[in-house]
Design a protein around this motif. Structure first.
Motif, PDB file in Angstrom:
ATOM      1  N   ARG A   1       0.838  -1.203   0.000  1.00 60.38           N
ATOM      2  CA  ARG A   1       0.000   0.000   0.000  1.00 60.38           C
ATOM      3  C   ARG A   1       0.868   1.246   0.000  1.00 60.38           C
ATOM      4  O   ARG A   1       0.632   2.194  -0.746  1.00 60.38           O
ATOM      5  CB  ARG A   1      -0.861   0.043   1.269  1.00 60.38           C
ATOM      6  N   LYS A   2       1.869   1.204   0.876  1.00 60.34           N
ATOM      7  CA  LYS A   2       2.761   2.353   1.012  1.00 60.34           C
ATOM      8  C   LYS A   2       3.512   2.624  -0.296  1.00 60.34           C
ATOM      9  O   LYS A   2       3.512   3.746  -0.815  1.00 60.34           O
ATOM     10  CB  LYS A   2       3.761   2.054   2.138  1.00 60.34           C
ATOM     11  N   VAL A   3       4.104   1.575  -0.825  1.00 58.91           N
ATOM     12  CA  VAL A   3       4.885   1.721  -2.057  1.00 58.91           C
ATOM     13  C   VAL A   3       3.993   2.178  -3.217  1.00 58.91           C
ATOM     14  O   VAL A   3       4.346   3.103  -3.954  1.00 58.91           O
ATOM     15  CB  VAL A   3       5.587   0.396  -2.415  1.00 58.91           C
ATOM     16  N   PHE A   4       2.842   1.542  -3.377  1.00 59.93           N
ATOM     17  CA  PHE A   4       1.944   1.908  -4.471  1.00 59.93           C
ATOM     18  C   PHE A   4       1.564   3.383  -4.371  1.00 59.93           C
ATOM     19  O   PHE A   4       1.529   4.104  -5.367  1.00 59.93           O
ATOM     20  CB  PHE A   4       0.673   1.050  -4.442  1.00 59.93           C
ATOM     21  N   SER A   5       1.262   3.813  -3.162  1.00 56.41           N
ATOM     22  CA  SER A   5       0.798   5.201  -3.033  1.00 56.41           C
ATOM     23  C   SER A   5       1.947   6.191  -3.184  1.00 56.41           C
ATOM     24  O   SER A   5       1.739   7.334  -3.562  1.00 56.41           O
ATOM     25  CB  SER A   5       0.091   5.403  -1.690  1.00 56.41           C
TER      26      SER A   5
ATOM     27  N   VAL B   1      -0.706  -8.942  -5.335  1.00 53.38           N
ATOM     28  CA  VAL B   1      -0.803  -8.143  -4.108  1.00 53.38           C
ATOM     29  C   VAL B   1      -1.883  -7.090  -4.274  1.00 53.38           C
ATOM     30  O   VAL B   1      -2.745  -6.913  -3.413  1.00 53.38           O
ATOM     31  CB  VAL B   1       0.541  -7.446  -3.793  1.00 53.38           C
ATOM     32  N   TYR B   2      -1.829  -6.406  -5.412  1.00 52.26           N
ATOM     33  CA  TYR B   2      -2.827  -5.377  -5.662  1.00 52.26           C
ATOM     34  C   TYR B   2      -4.229  -5.968  -5.604  1.00 52.26           C
ATOM     35  O   TYR B   2      -5.151  -5.395  -5.017  1.00 52.26           O
ATOM     36  CB  TYR B   2      -2.593  -4.737  -7.029  1.00 52.26           C
ATOM     37  N   GLN B   3      -4.344  -7.138  -6.233  1.00 47.65           N
ATOM     38  CA  GLN B   3      -5.639  -7.797  -6.271  1.00 47.65           C
ATOM     39  C   GLN B   3      -6.140  -8.099  -4.866  1.00 47.65           C
ATOM     40  O   GLN B   3      -7.324  -7.910  -4.558  1.00 47.65           O
ATOM     41  CB  GLN B   3      -5.492  -9.088  -7.084  1.00 47.65           C
ATOM     42  N   ALA B   4      -5.228  -8.554  -4.007  1.00 45.67           N
ATOM     43  CA  ALA B   4      -5.615  -8.868  -2.631  1.00 45.67           C
ATOM     44  C   ALA B   4      -6.141  -7.626  -1.923  1.00 45.67           C
ATOM     45  O   ALA B   4      -7.163  -7.679  -1.235  1.00 45.67           O
ATOM     46  CB  ALA B   4      -4.424  -9.449  -1.879  1.00 45.67           C
ATOM     47  N   ILE B   5      -5.448  -6.510  -2.121  1.00 43.00           N
ATOM     48  CA  ILE B   5      -5.872  -5.266  -1.484  1.00 43.00           C
ATOM     49  C   ILE B   5      -7.252  -4.856  -1.987  1.00 43.00           C
ATOM     50  O   ILE B   5      -8.172  -4.573  -1.235  1.00 43.00           O
ATOM     51  CB  ILE B   5      -4.856  -4.142  -1.763  1.00 43.00           C
ATOM     52  N   ARG B   6      -7.375  -4.835  -3.297  1.00 40.52           N
ATOM     53  CA  ARG B   6      -8.618  -4.395  -3.921  1.00 40.52           C
ATOM     54  C   ARG B   6      -9.775  -5.338  -3.586  1.00 40.52           C
ATOM     55  O   ARG B   6     -10.895  -4.901  -3.362  1.00 40.52           O
ATOM     56  CB  ARG B   6      -8.395  -4.353  -5.441  1.00 40.52           C
ATOM     57  N   ASP B   7      -9.474  -6.640  -3.591  1.00 40.30           N
ATOM     58  CA  ASP B   7     -10.524  -7.611  -3.286  1.00 40.30           C
ATOM     59  C   ASP B   7     -11.022  -7.452  -1.856  1.00 40.30           C
ATOM     60  O   ASP B   7     -12.212  -7.610  -1.587  1.00 40.30           O
ATOM     61  CB  ASP B   7      -9.997  -9.037  -3.504  1.00 40.30           C
TER      62      ASP B   7
ATOM     63  N   ILE C   1      -8.241  -0.539 -12.242  1.00 39.20           N
ATOM     64  CA  ILE C   1      -8.149  -1.990 -12.363  1.00 39.20           C
ATOM     65  C   ILE C   1      -9.312  -2.605 -11.604  1.00 39.20           C
ATOM     66  O   ILE C   1      -9.486  -2.346 -10.425  1.00 39.20           O
ATOM     67  CB  ILE C   1      -6.819  -2.518 -11.784  1.00 39.20           C
ATOM     68  N   ASP C   2     -10.110  -3.398 -12.300  1.00 40.14           N
ATOM     69  CA  ASP C   2     -11.206  -4.111 -11.652  1.00 40.14           C
ATOM     70  C   ASP C   2     -10.787  -5.556 -11.452  1.00 40.14           C
ATOM     71  O   ASP C   2     -10.623  -6.294 -12.429  1.00 40.14           O
ATOM     72  CB  ASP C   2     -12.469  -4.051 -12.519  1.00 40.14           C
ATOM     73  N   THR C   3     -10.622  -5.932 -10.206  1.00 41.95           N
ATOM     74  CA  THR C   3     -10.208  -7.301  -9.899  1.00 41.95           C
ATOM     75  C   THR C   3     -11.417  -8.239  -9.920  1.00 41.95           C
ATOM     76  O   THR C   3     -12.569  -7.782  -9.945  1.00 41.95           O
ATOM     77  CB  THR C   3      -9.561  -7.361  -8.513  1.00 41.95           C
ATOM     78  N   PRO C   4     -11.170  -9.545  -9.918  1.00 39.23           N
ATOM     79  CA  PRO C   4     -12.269 -10.517  -9.990  1.00 39.23           C
ATOM     80  C   PRO C   4     -13.365 -10.289  -8.951  1.00 39.23           C
ATOM     81  O   PRO C   4     -14.546 -10.391  -9.287  1.00 39.23           O
ATOM     82  CB  PRO C   4     -11.555 -11.852  -9.755  1.00 39.23           C
TER      83      PRO C   4
END
Lengths: 208, 208
Positions: B30-34, B67-73, B129-132
């Motif tokens: 989260r930190k790195v992405f932001s 990782v992104y998917q996990a966060i978004r999901d 990005i829309d995850t599953p």
DNA sequence: CAAGAAATTGACGTAGTGTCACGGCCAGCT
DNA sequence: AGCTGGCCGTGACACTACGTCAATTTCTTG
């Protein structure tokens, strides 16, 4: 005479090669993106699909993102004038909305390859990237809405939100349209148009 | 007794560490992405923001996408039940639409960090990005719309397109709402609700 | 406490990144 | 036509990221 022609042709040579290299790279990138997806693609993949050397790529683009942006921006620049004309010509809410959606959905269905959403390599995620020219198109729509409101064509609603709503519906319905076997831009436009024609009347007014 | 407690505590140790490592990685991501954006981020960046070794990362996730998917999901799974309940409880078009938008926009404004769209490193592109799990949420909405149509709550319109329109408006207006200084989920919901309440009536019927 | 199971570690082979000195080729001048 | 300066394509290079795996540490269980 001949000297002049020669000089022009010669001067053209360099430019011509440059343009051609650019197009070669863009064409290779389209191919690679559509085959393995934007996420999985590397600059090397794009170069390999080309007779050029790796260093040449960086004379034209900084990264695969920039290539993607160039492709997407081209598409945006192709449709924006048509949409703008449609909106400028409109003398009623109906013409404004209906003309916009018809133009957009027809363009999308004629260029389905460019609008098919890029997928990441393995997962089932949907990816949408709005490049600066695309975003500029959104702003253009907002300006036109503001003008239309100023002219009394539209009621005095929140132009920013209305723009966002139109954009959201246009893109999301495009997606569904493209996933259907019998793509029907006219029906898609009819749906979106009816929604907004009915909806705009009901929207909260800013003045009140 | 003590043996049992010891055993439980011990068995818990592994699980606990596993959960904690997972959370450590997600927090670092989260930190790195932001900070540098999803596009520019590498798996190594995430690991470096962590006391763990690179190999450990791959015990938990296959890639930064995962990782992104996990966060978004996680986010999607947090809001979906609330939306579903809101829709199930609805006994009118008004309740269905208004409840959905209010719930959604309030959730978005309370979790603005998770909804702020990730940007690529340098350019001004907008990325979505829309995850599953997010997409599954869309399908859930479509099912609920179909049920509502079957029950005579909604007119017999194209549920797929209507779902797409609602989703498009929800996301795009969220984006605008988040970019405003005075975020107002209630006003945003009022706008979207009015649009659909007015619009749904005008929509083309499938039967006819 | 011993021994096996499970998870962590970081070095390693592979592959992509962006750069830059080199050299070929075109432009413009004579 | 011949000459020359400079533009730009080239590919090797140093650097970094990737994903794996044998060795090692840490936990679990009898």
């Amino acid at each position: 005479m001949e000297a002049v022609i020669k000089r022009d042709a010669a001067r053209g040579r360099r430019e011509q090669t440059k343009l051609q290299n650019r197009e070669t790279i863009l064409a290779a990138a389209r191919k690679v993106f559509s085959e393995i997806g934007f996420g999985a693609a590397t600059v090397r993949d794009i170069i390999r699909a080309t007779p050029l050397a790796s260093g040449t790529f960086y004379n034209y683009f900084k990264s695969k993102e920039e290539v993607y942006q160039a492709i997407r921006d081209d598409v945006a620049l192709a449709i924006r004038p048509r949409l703008r004309e449609e909106r400028t010509r409109a003398d009623s809410v109906e013409a404004f909305i209906s003309g916009s959606f018809r133009t957009f959905f027809e363009f999308v269905s004629r260029n389905r390859e460019d609008f098919r959403h890029l997928r990441h390599a393995a997962d089932a995620s949907r990816l949408r990237i709005d490049t600066p020219e695309v975003i500029a198109g959104f702003e253009e729509l907002r300006e036109d809405l503001e003008t239309a409101i100023a002219n009394g064509l539209f009621p005095d609603v929140d132009a920013d939100f209305l723009m966002a709503a139109i954009v959201g519906v246009a893109f999301e319905i495009s997606e569904r349209m493209l996933s259907r076997e019998d793509m029907d831009p006219a029906a898609s436009a009819a749906f979106a148009t009816a929604l907004f024609l009915g909806g705009v009347r009901a929207l909260p007014k800013k003045g009140g």
